[in-house]
Design a protein around this motif. Structure first.
Motif, short mmCIF file in Angstrom:
data_model
loop_
_atom_site.label_atom_id
_atom_site.label_comp_id
_atom_site.label_asym_id
_atom_site.label_seq_id
_atom_site.Cartn_x
_atom_site.Cartn_y
_atom_site.Cartn_z
N ALA A 23 40.21 41.81 36.52
CA ALA A 23 39.89 42.98 35.19
C ALA A 23 38.64 42.73 34.56
N GLU B 129 36.82 43.61 31.61
CA GLU B 129 37.25 44.06 30.12
C GLU B 129 35.95 44.09 29.04
N HIS C 177 36.78 44.17 25.73
CA HIS C 177 37.21 43.61 24.50
C HIS C 177 38.80 43.17 24.65
N ASP C 178 39.37 42.38 23.81
CA ASP C 178 40.77 41.83 24.09
C ASP C 178 41.10 41.44 25.43
N HIS D 63 44.45 42.44 27.55
CA HIS D 63 44.56 43.60 28.72
C HIS D 63 44.62 42.94 29.96
N ALA D 64 43.99 41.78 30.42
CA ALA D 64 44.01 41.19 31.85
C ALA D 64 45.65 40.78 31.96
N ALA E 67 48.08 42.04 30.52
CA ALA E 67 49.18 43.42 30.92
C ALA E 67 49.03 44.03 32.23
N LYS E 68 47.89 43.78 32.61
CA LYS E 68 47.46 44.20 34.16
C LYS E 68 48.18 43.27 35.09
N ARG F 153 52.04 44.26 34.85
CA ARG F 153 52.32 45.80 35.33
C ARG F 153 51.94 45.78 36.97
#
Ligand code: CTP
Ligand code: CA
Length: 225
Positions: free
Chosen positions: A147, A149, A151-152, A156-157, A159-160, A163
Motif C-alpha cells: 500500500a 499512501e 496520509h493516514d 488505510h493499509a 483497511a486494505k 478488505r
C-alpha cells in the motif's frame, strides 16, 4: 542484513509476484498508466528465487531484466494481469504491482484526432487482482499486498489488509525520503493480520526484499506479537 548471507530456504515453495504498472489503452498509441518501475517486485522475485522458491513474476511493462531462475509472464493491462495471476498456483503471493484502478471505458481503435474543445474520457473500474486472489485463498496460502499512501498510512493499509483478506500489507509512505517510486532504496512497515507491526528500516531494495521474505515466511509462532 544476516539473511542475505544465510537466507532460510524456500525450496519447493511456489511464489507469485506481481510487479510494475499496467497500461490501459486510450487509443492505439496512447494509454493511462503510472510511474511504477517494478523494482521492488523484481527484487522480491529475485530474493525468493535465490532461496530456492519456484517463482512466477507477472510483470507489467517495465525495462528491468528478468532475475535469474524466475519464470516471467509479461502483461500490459489489469485484465491481463488478473488472468495471468489466476493461472498460477502459489503458496506465497506478493502483489507489488501498481495496477491502474481505472481504464478508458471505450478505447478508440483508431488514433484520436484532436478537436477544438476539451476531451472527456469515461473510465471504468479495472479488476482488483489481489482481492480476486484473496477471494480464492486456500489454507496455508500467504497473501502479501503493498500500500502506497500519502496520509493516514496505517489506517488505510489495515483497511486494505481486511478488505483483500491478506496476511500482510507492506506500507510505503510516499513523500518520505528514500521510499517509494523510482528510488533505489525503500522503507516499509509490515502490518500483519494478527496485529503485528514490523518496521524495515531504509535500505537498498534487495535488502528490503530479503527482510520482507524473512517476516512473511516466518512460522506464525516466530512472528512478533
Ligand atoms: N492491487 C491489485 N489490483 C488492483 C489494485 C490494487 O492487485 N486493481 C493490489 C496492489 O498490487 C497492492 C494492493 O492491491 O498490493 C493495494 O493497492 P493500492 O493501489 O494501494 O490499493 P487500492 O485497493 O487500489 O486502493 P487505492 O488506490 O484507492 O488506495
Ligand atoms: Ca490503487
Amino acid at each position: 542484513h544476516p539473511s542475505i548471507l544465510h537466507p532460510p530456504s524456500l525450496s519447493g515453495v511456489r511464489v507469485l509476484v506481481t510487479a510494475g504498472p499496467t497500461r490501459e489503452a486510450i487509443d492505439p498509441v496512447r494509454f493511462l498508466s503510472n510511474s511504477s518501475t517494478g523494482t521492488m517486485g523484481f527484487a522480491v522475485a529475485e530474493a525468493a528465487a535465490r532461496r530456492g522458491a519456484r517463482v512466477t513474476l507477472v510483470a507489467g511493462p517495465v525495462t528491468l531484466a528478468t532475475p535469474p531462475g524466475v519464470e516471467r509472464v509479461d502483461v500490459e493491462t489489469a485484465d491481463e494481469m488478473l488472468a495471468a495471476a489466476l493461472a498460477v498456483e502459489a503458496d506465497l503471493v506478493v502483489a507489488a504491482a501498481a495496477v491502474s484502478d481505472y481504464a478508458p471505458a471505450e478505447p478508440s481503435d483508431q488514433k484520436l484526432k484532436k478537436g477544438e474543445g476539451d476531451l472527456v474520457l469515461r473510465l471504468r473500474r479495472t479488476p482488483d487482482v489481489l482481492a480476486a486472489l484473496g477471494e480464492r485463498r486456500r489454507d496455508g496460502q500467504t497473501l502479501v499486498g503493498f500500500a502506497l499512501e500519502t496520509h493516514d498510512g496505517d489506517a488505510h493499509a489495515r483497511a486494505k489488509l481486511e478488505r483483500k483478506r491478506l496476511d500482510w500489507i507492506a506500507l510505503n509512505v510516499q513523500g518520505e525520503p528514500g521510499a517509494g517510486f523510482g528510488t533505489g532504496t525503500n522503507r516499509l512497515t509490515l502490518l500483519g493480520r494478527g496485529g503485528q507491526r514490523v518496521e524495515i528500516a531504509t535500505a537498498p531494495k534487495a535488502e528490503i526484499a530479503a527482510a520482507l521474505l524473512d517476516v512473511v515466511t516466518a512460522a506464525p509462532h516466530d512472528a512478533a506479537p
